[in-house]
Design an enzyme around this catalytic site. Structure first.
Site, short mmCIF file in Angstrom:
data_model
loop_
_atom_site.label_atom_id
_atom_site.label_comp_id
_atom_site.label_asym_id
_atom_site.label_seq_id
_atom_site.Cartn_x
_atom_site.Cartn_y
_atom_site.Cartn_z
N GLU A 99 0.82 -1.21 0.00
CA GLU A 99 0.00 0.00 0.00
C GLU A 99 0.85 1.27 0.00
O GLU A 99 0.50 2.26 -0.66
CB GLU A 99 -0.93 0.01 1.22
CG GLU A 99 -1.99 -1.08 1.23
CD GLU A 99 -1.54 -2.35 1.94
OE1 GLU A 99 -2.43 -3.08 2.45
OE2 GLU A 99 -0.32 -2.62 1.99
N LYS B 23 3.92 1.70 -1.20
CA LYS B 23 4.53 1.84 -2.53
C LYS B 23 3.54 2.50 -3.49
O LYS B 23 3.88 3.47 -4.19
CB LYS B 23 4.93 0.47 -3.07
CG LYS B 23 5.28 0.44 -4.56
CD LYS B 23 5.40 -1.00 -5.05
CE LYS B 23 5.50 -1.06 -6.56
NZ LYS B 23 6.74 -0.49 -7.10
N GLY C 83 20.37 -3.88 -19.78
CA GLY C 83 19.50 -5.01 -20.13
C GLY C 83 18.06 -4.64 -20.31
O GLY C 83 17.53 -4.66 -21.42
N HIS D 237 27.47 -7.56 -14.68
CA HIS D 237 27.08 -6.25 -14.14
C HIS D 237 26.96 -6.34 -12.62
O HIS D 237 26.49 -7.34 -12.08
CB HIS D 237 25.74 -5.80 -14.72
CG HIS D 237 25.20 -4.57 -14.08
ND1 HIS D 237 25.77 -3.33 -14.25
CD2 HIS D 237 24.15 -4.39 -13.22
CE1 HIS D 237 25.10 -2.43 -13.55
NE2 HIS D 237 24.12 -3.05 -12.91
N HIS E 148 17.99 5.27 -11.17
CA HIS E 148 17.00 5.20 -10.11
C HIS E 148 16.41 6.57 -9.77
O HIS E 148 15.61 6.68 -8.85
CB HIS E 148 17.62 4.57 -8.86
CG HIS E 148 17.92 3.11 -9.03
ND1 HIS E 148 19.13 2.67 -9.51
CD2 HIS E 148 17.16 2.01 -8.85
CE1 HIS E 148 19.11 1.35 -9.57
NE2 HIS E 148 17.93 0.93 -9.19
#
Length: 760
Positions: free
Chosen positions: A16, A18, A436, A646, A699
């Site tokens: 919730e 998020k 990717g 990576h 990000h």
């Protein structure tokens, strides 16, 4: 016998928080509604704690993004560039967490790194010279009042705070100030906080830094901070809480200080039991014994847990660490059969385990006969561990046993392969690529959900994904990227997707765990021996390669990351599980090569994550099998096949030579968010592998300019030979939107071209 926990998950049993935060970021939810959602989640947790009869109730373990960031804001440590934005307190907080870009200003986010040996990411506080440390505890005090309104008495409140030693050791100081020079001010703010808390409550200072190899400076600073803090505890009880290991380097110092309680980890703390038995535990202190594993989802073996309990005058049973690292509850799992679920304990079930253990331990300590409930709980637990959970796969076990030293060696040697590959691919200087994944749009997620619900056929699902792959390849061609990817539109998660095609894995419906901020993952469970059931990526990779003449990377997840981002077995060594996974992924690598894929990326994003916190354990307990496991995956390919890997969001400098020993041909690193700190480490180590430090942070929602990326590339060239440098983002683009991705990649490619011209 009392019980408590260190901390509880905070995202909500159905994520919730998020969803509310993402809606707030998009402007479709008001700040008041976001605050209301957060309050409701905290109240739900308080109700759960009360129902499970926790003696001490954690308060202050909630966060909108990260606890380290919360502590920085509580101490007033907010860099000037964020204060200048003129935003609300909450928006300033979010700007520090993931950056900010609009008419108010353009700032990058603070650095983000892994929290000790977990997959949780913390925000690295940044201390500017001139910062005035002072207490800003309104949010925490409001949460305490919220608990009191819910009927929690002062004596049952346990206020969770990041410990000042851990906070200072993980903070980045940008100027002349140091942890030492600001320690008095930090301790003073902590003392001020204590004075404002309810009398009779517990104040928990979390100090996981103490389980590492400590220097004399660490111990001196620890004493200095807490001597000042403990002088101010009048009417409050102070708990020193440690986890993720033992405190062998400072056990005597910690027990000598006037703490009211000390929390010790009896699960990961190898030396904890010996320390308590050898040196004793003070009768005037409460021992908070962490005997229930806070990191894994398997049921606790009651007999083993109770066997490690020391004799202590005052004892509280607790978890080994925060329950942030496990899902909320097995009650939300409807697809796993009861015979499987009975082996698992998520966060809520661990509360029940503590209740059982406390009852059994209490009655035994009194010399009383166990109650019917205690007998039933103990008998049921013993029966669970007496049975055989899985039947081993003998073929897999023989394959692991049959490995020889040659199984882990790729031929020819790196230098010769490098020459062969340069001739084979004819790539320009500073070749560009991505890590990717491309954006997982609502359309992509909807297609996957419809297929999972049976609303569309397999053919319809695959046709949609093929169209997205075609669009992705066309976009990369248009942008001028040199080595392409297919976008990974068929993948829900980089570990779950592979686990779903391997035998030996189980999956939950709602086993969500917070990785950072609004990013949640659903770790698979390694249930049994692991083997490759079928080709996993071959068909998709071959199709993507058919759309372009440029090299198309086959995208795989490495064995160490699959292990580290799953809930591992506890009945066999991690080395055994990892080698099983490595053999399965090796089959996929050789299959991709056989079908014409010449570049194969085997991601080991989590390699650094489970590195033991004490250097003396690095090789014997981890690197001596983790690095060979990666080499096993690619040791059988031809010299013309280029192997990439990576890694992200960890401190790699101290193991940089071990990373070079993975014998990959190209390694890409997260680097931009940590201000390219890795460059010096690469240069000092004489790193031989070709390398792509990330040139911008994926990000964050902000779009980096071409000039910003060009500056980063030029900085990299001061440390890395031009023949060995690749240009790429920090990480996969799955979490970004298309409106951010296209301009960011455009700027990246143009910046690479601009620098390339000057080099040529």
């Amino acid at each position: 016998m009392k019980t408590t926990i260190i901390a509880y998950p905070r995202i909500g049993a159905h994520r919730e928080l998020k969803r509310a935060e993402e809606a707030y970021f998009k402007g479709t939810l008001t700040q008041n509604d976001l605050l209301k959602t957060a309050s409701e989640l905290r109240k739900t947790n308080l109700k759960t704690f009360t129902e499970h009869r926790l003696s001490l109730i954690p308060v202050g373990d909630f966060s909108f993004y990260d606890g380290m960031l919360d502590t920085a804001c509580m101490l007033g440590i907010v860099p000037e560039r964020y204060r200048k934005l003129g935003l609300s307190e909450l928006d300033t907080y979010f700007a520090m967490a993931h950056g900010w870009q609009n008419e108010a200003g353009d700032v990058t986010a603070l650095a983000m790194k892994k929290w000790f040996n977990t997959n949780y990411h913390y925000i690295v506080p940044e201390f500017d010279d001139g910062t005035a440390i002072s207490l800003h505890a309104d949010r925490l005090l409001a949460e305490i009042e919220e608990a009191k309104q819910a009927g929690i008495e002062n004596e049952r409140i346990k206020v969770s705070v990041t410990g000042p030693l851990t906070f200072l050791r993980l903070t980045h100081f940008t100027g002349n100030e140091t942890a030492d020079t600001v320690s008095t001010a930090v301790a003073s703010a902590c003392a001020d906080l204590i004075s404002r808390l309810p009398e009779g409550c517990w104040v928990e200072f979390d100090e996981p830094w103490l389980v590492r190899d400590l220097t004399e400076d660490d111990i001196r600073l620890f004493r200095k901070l807490y001597t000042q803090i403990l002088d101010a505890k009048s009417g409050r009880r102070i708990l020193l809480q440690t986890y993720f290991g033992d405190i062998r380097d400072c056990y005597k110092e910690a027990t000598a200080l006037p703490f009211d309680g000390i929390g010790l980890d009896f699960v990961e703390g190898r030396e904890t039991t010996r320390l308590v038995r050898t040196y004793g535990f003070p009768d005037d202190k409460v021992l908070f014994a962490g005997i229930v594993n806070g990191k894994n989802i398997w049921k606790c073996n009651y007999d083993k847990a109770l066997a490690v309990l020391p004799k202590a005058a005052k004892l509280v049973l607790t978890t080994s660490c925060s329950l942030l690292h496990v899902p909320y509850t097995t009650a939300n799992e409807t697809r796993l059969p009861a015979d499987v679920l009975k082996h698992f304990a998520f966060a809520e079930q661990k509360l029940g385990e503590l209740q059982d253990l406390a009852e059994i331990a209490d009655e035994r300590a009194k010399g009383a006969e166990l109650s019917d409930h205690a007998v039933a709980a103990l008998d049921e637990n013993r029966a669970l561990f007496a049975g055989t959970r899985v039947t081993g796969n003998e073929q897999v076990r023989k394959a692991v046993a049959g490995l020889t030293p040659d199984s882990f060696v790729r031929k020819p040697a790196f230098a010769e392969r490098e020459k062969i590959q340069h001739k084979e691919f004819q790539l320009p200087l500073l070749p560009t690529t991505t890590i990717g994944s491309f954006p997982q749009t609502r359309e992509v997620r909807s297609n996957r959900l419809k297929f999972r619900r049976g609303e569309i056929t397999r053919e319809q699902y695959d046709a949609f994904n093929r169209e997205k792959i075609r669009e992705c390849v066309e976009l990369q061609e248009k942008l001028g990227i040199d080595v392409l990817v297919h976008g990974e539109f068929e993948r829900n998660d980089m570990v779950e997707y592979f686990g779903d095609h391997l035998d030996g894995f189980l999956f939950t419906e709602n086993g969500w765990v917070q990785s950072y901020g609004t990013r949640c993952v659903k770790p698979p469970i390694i249930w049994g021996d692991v083997s490759r059931r079928e080709p996993i990526t071959v068909e998709t990779s071959v199709y993507a390669q058919s759309l372009t003449k440029k090299p198309m990377k086959g995208m795989l997840t490495g064995p160490v990351t699959i292990l580290n981002w799953s809930f591992p077995r506890e009945d066999i060594p991690k080395k055994e599980s990892t080698l099983q996974i490595a053999l399965a992924i090796r089959e996929e690598v050789l299959d991709l090569e056989k079908h014409g894929i010449r570049v194969i990326q085997i991601d080991e994003a989590a390699l650094r994550e489970k590195l033991p916190l004490r250097k003396s354990d690095w090789h014997s307990d981890y690197l001596d099998w983790a690095i060979p496991a990666f080499r096993l995956v690619h040791s059988g390919v031809k010299p013309e096949t280029q192997i990439h890997t990576h890694m992200c969001y960890s401190e790699f400098g101290d193991i940089i030579r071990d990373i070079d020993d993975m014998d990959a041909d190209v390694i890409t690193f997260e680097a931009s968010r940590s201000n390219l700190e890795i460059l010096g480490d690469l240069a000092r180590a004489g790193f031989r592998t070709e390398v792509g430090p990330g040139v911008y942070d994926i990000h964050s929602p902000r779009v980096p300019s071409e000039e910003e990326i060009e500056s980063a590339i030029r900085k990299m060239l001061r440390y890395i030979p031009k023949e060995k440098l690749w240009v790429n983002p920090d990480c996969g683009l799955k979490t970004r939107g298309e409106t951010e991705t296209v301009p960011s990649l455009t700027h990246m490619v143009e910046a690479a071209k601009a620098v390339r011209k000057t080099l040529e």
